[in-house]
Design an enzyme around this catalytic site. Structure first.
Site, PDB file in Angstrom:
ATOM      1  N   ASP A  77       0.770  -1.183   0.043  1.00 35.84           N
ATOM      2  CA  ASP A  77      -0.100   0.106  -0.011  1.00 35.84           C
ATOM      3  C   ASP A  77       0.806   1.280   0.008  1.00 35.84           C
ATOM      4  O   ASP A  77       0.655   2.216   0.764  1.00 35.84           O
ATOM      5  CB  ASP A  77      -0.977  -0.004   1.060  1.00 35.84           C
ATOM      6  CG  ASP A  77      -1.715  -1.378   1.433  1.00 35.84           C
ATOM      7  OD1 ASP A  77      -2.083  -1.982   0.506  1.00 35.84           O
ATOM      8  OD2 ASP A  77      -1.963  -1.590   2.465  1.00 35.84           O
ATOM      9  N   GLU A 107     -11.024  -0.885  -3.715  1.00 35.13           N
ATOM     10  CA  GLU A 107     -10.112  -0.179  -2.518  1.00 35.13           C
ATOM     11  C   GLU A 107      -9.243   0.550  -3.137  1.00 35.13           C
ATOM     12  O   GLU A 107      -8.832   0.734  -4.341  1.00 35.13           O
ATOM     13  CB  GLU A 107      -9.859  -1.055  -1.310  1.00 35.13           C
ATOM     14  CG  GLU A 107      -8.652  -2.095  -2.032  1.00 35.13           C
ATOM     15  CD  GLU A 107      -8.309  -3.147  -1.111  1.00 35.13           C
ATOM     16  OE1 GLU A 107      -9.176  -3.501  -0.238  1.00 35.13           O
ATOM     17  OE2 GLU A 107      -7.524  -3.963  -1.578  1.00 35.13           O
TER      18      GLU A 107
HETATM   19  O1  FUB Z   1      -2.707  -3.758   3.738  1.00 32.52           O
HETATM   20  C1  FUB Z   1      -3.945  -3.968   4.213  1.00 32.52           C
HETATM   21  C2  FUB Z   1      -5.092  -3.936   3.018  1.00 32.52           C
HETATM   22  O2  FUB Z   1      -4.794  -4.767   2.047  1.00 32.52           O
HETATM   23  C3  FUB Z   1      -5.166  -2.503   2.511  1.00 32.52           C
HETATM   24  O3  FUB Z   1      -5.924  -1.581   3.218  1.00 32.52           O
HETATM   25  C4  FUB Z   1      -5.890  -2.673   1.263  1.00 32.52           C
HETATM   26  O4  FUB Z   1      -5.950  -1.603   0.382  1.00 32.52           O
HETATM   27  C5  FUB Z   1      -5.015  -4.024   0.827  1.00 32.52           C
HETATM   28  O5  FUB Z   1      -4.086  -3.657   0.110  1.00 32.52           O
END
Ligand code: FUB
Length: 459
Positions: free
Chosen positions: A190, A349
């Site tokens: 991320d 997301e």
């Molecule tokens: O790294 C944890 C979670 O996994 C993130 O919040 C999401 O975007 C995914 O990458």
């Protein structure tokens, strides 16, 4: 104790070449991150090597097989379990050196607290100038040492001088050249990239934990997108955030009013912390979430802040549902009545916004971060709040290179130039998965009509 030695410490390399580790200032009690090999100080020509998933010493020379050289090469990363001056060692097959039953072995990161600690070794001065010893993080007083050419995690013996020599290694240039990626060594995901105060900064999730249960956020900075300085932990939600204790994910940064605002996920809430430097340390600003779990449908995660030319900042976030809201001037509050929900095809997301030539580009991750099909799509609009026109995919897997699950990206513009880069994570190459991810950066290019060219993911 840290004993600084002169610049360009020379160590013996297989072909008789004397090589300084990456040309960096050497310190007896530090190992710079990156590809390295480890040479015994008291058994000539014998390197730390794995064979049949066990650690040992073996002779390696320039005439050795490619496999032998690869097995004697490790990527040094910050310690998987943290710890000042502590490191971990990842083999070319993606597995990590750990101790189990006091034997040094090569295993896949299970993401458990035990595994992470067992795979973390703290660098101490060795017996010979410039050499190092590797002390267990969770068994202080026990060091990696060779015994009958096998590597063990042992405590000192009745002959301490022999023990110290058996546990001392020179850090040499690697037998096999390292890859360019990951750009920050170790398991991170991320990545949020930004250009602040004349430097590029990366703010990632610290990865490698079962259930994404890490607590620490780190910052890294660079002037050239290649060499990164590790600024250490800038916020640890365990001790420093009263309303959450785990699942520290997907941060983002904004600069305003001479301060830096660090938005982060913790236990699927979004918080905001502030600092006077982009390298932190950051302090929780509110003592409560900025966006609390349950505020709207979906998970309240993956914040991103975009500031328009007018100076108005917007907060974007969401998982399954995409949200945005103008932030108030204090950057730590908003009017809940102003929250907008977007309809974006395939959205999962990781929203991210840039503006180029008056066009707003809203990009986002699709599918599940644990799937090799995780990828990035985008839409364009005429305002920071849409409406949005879906444009398609800009980043996806390349199985011929072993690149799986590339996503949760961010984009940065070089200062004063129409040059853009995309930072993103993917399954660590070669043995990663949805909780063992690595960060890299590739160029992002635009077509003449303003659409984004598909990114070519590189190793
Ligand atoms: O790294 C944890 C979670 O996994 C993130 O919040 C999401 O975007 C995914 O990458």
């Amino acid at each position: 104790m840290r004993r600084a030695l002169g610049r360009g410490l020379a160590v013996t390399m297989g072909a008789g070449l004397l090589v300084a580790v990456a040309g960096q200032p050497a310190s007896a009690a530090e190992i710079p991150a990156g590809a390295r090999s480890l040479l015994s100080v008291n058994v000539a020509g014998q390197y730390v090597r794995h064979s049949d998933y066990l650690g040992g010493l073996a002779a390696v020379t320039s005439g050795s097989s490619a496999q032998a050289k690869a097995d004697a090469t490790f990527t040094v990363t910050p310690g998987l379990a943290g710890g000042a001056g502590c490191v971990s060692f990842q083999a070319a097959n993606g597995m990590w050196l750990r101790h189990r039953d006091y034997r040094i072995r090569l295993e896949t990161n299970a993401g458990t607290a035990t595994f992470l600690a067992d795979a973390t070794f703290c660098v101490r001065d060795g017996s010979a100038a410039g050499s190092v010893r590797l002390e267990s993080l969770n068994y202080p007083g026990r060091f990696i040492r060779h015994r009958d050419y096998a590597l063990w995690l042992d405590a000192s013996t009745t002959n301490p001088a022999t023990f110290v020599a058996d546990s001392s290694f020179q850090v040499t240039a690697p037998w096999v050249a390292g890859r360019r990626s990951p750009v920050i060594k170790g398991l991170y995901a991320d990545p949020n990239i930004a250009y602040l105060n004349g430097r590029y900064y990366l703010y990632p999730t610290t990865d490698g934990y079962n259930g994404w249960s890490g607590t620490r956020f780190k910052a890294f900075s660079s002037t050239d997108l290649t060499t990164w300085t590790d600024h250490g932990t800038i916020l640890d939600v365990g001790p420093s955030v009263s309303w959450a204790s785990s699942r520290a994910w997907a941060p983002t940064i904004a600069a305003k009013n001479g301060r830096y605002y660090f938005y982060f996920c913790a236990d699927t809430n979004i918080g905001v912390a502030t600092a006077t430097s982009p390298a932190g340390p950051f302090t929780d600003a509110l003592g409560r979430p900025l966006v609390a779990a349950g505020f709207r449908s979906g998970q309240m995660i993956d914040p991103h802040v975009f500031t328009d030319d007018s100076g108005q900042s917007y907060l974007y976030w969401g998982n399954g549902y995409a949200y945005a809201v103008p932030l108030n001037a204090d950057m730590t509050s908003f009017d809940a009545a102003q929250v907008r929900q977007f309809s974006l095809p395939n959205f999962r997301e990781g929203l991210f916004m840039i503006k180029r030539n008056g066009v707003y580009y809203l990009s986002y991750s699709v599918d599940d971060t644990g799937s090799e099909n995780y990828h990035v799509e985008y839409a364009t609009g005429t305002s920071p709040l849409g409406p949005w026109t879906h444009r398609g995919t800009i980043l996806s897997k390349n199985l011929s290179l072993g690149i799986k699950g590339p996503g949760h990206h961010s984009i940065v513009q070089a200062p004063g130039a129409d040059t853009w880069h995309i930072a993103y994570h993917r399954f660590a190459v070669p043995a990663g998965n949805g909780t063992n991810r690595e960060v890299t950066i590739d160029p992002l290019r635009f077509n003449a009509d303003g659409t984004i060219q598909p990114v070519t993911p590189t190793l």
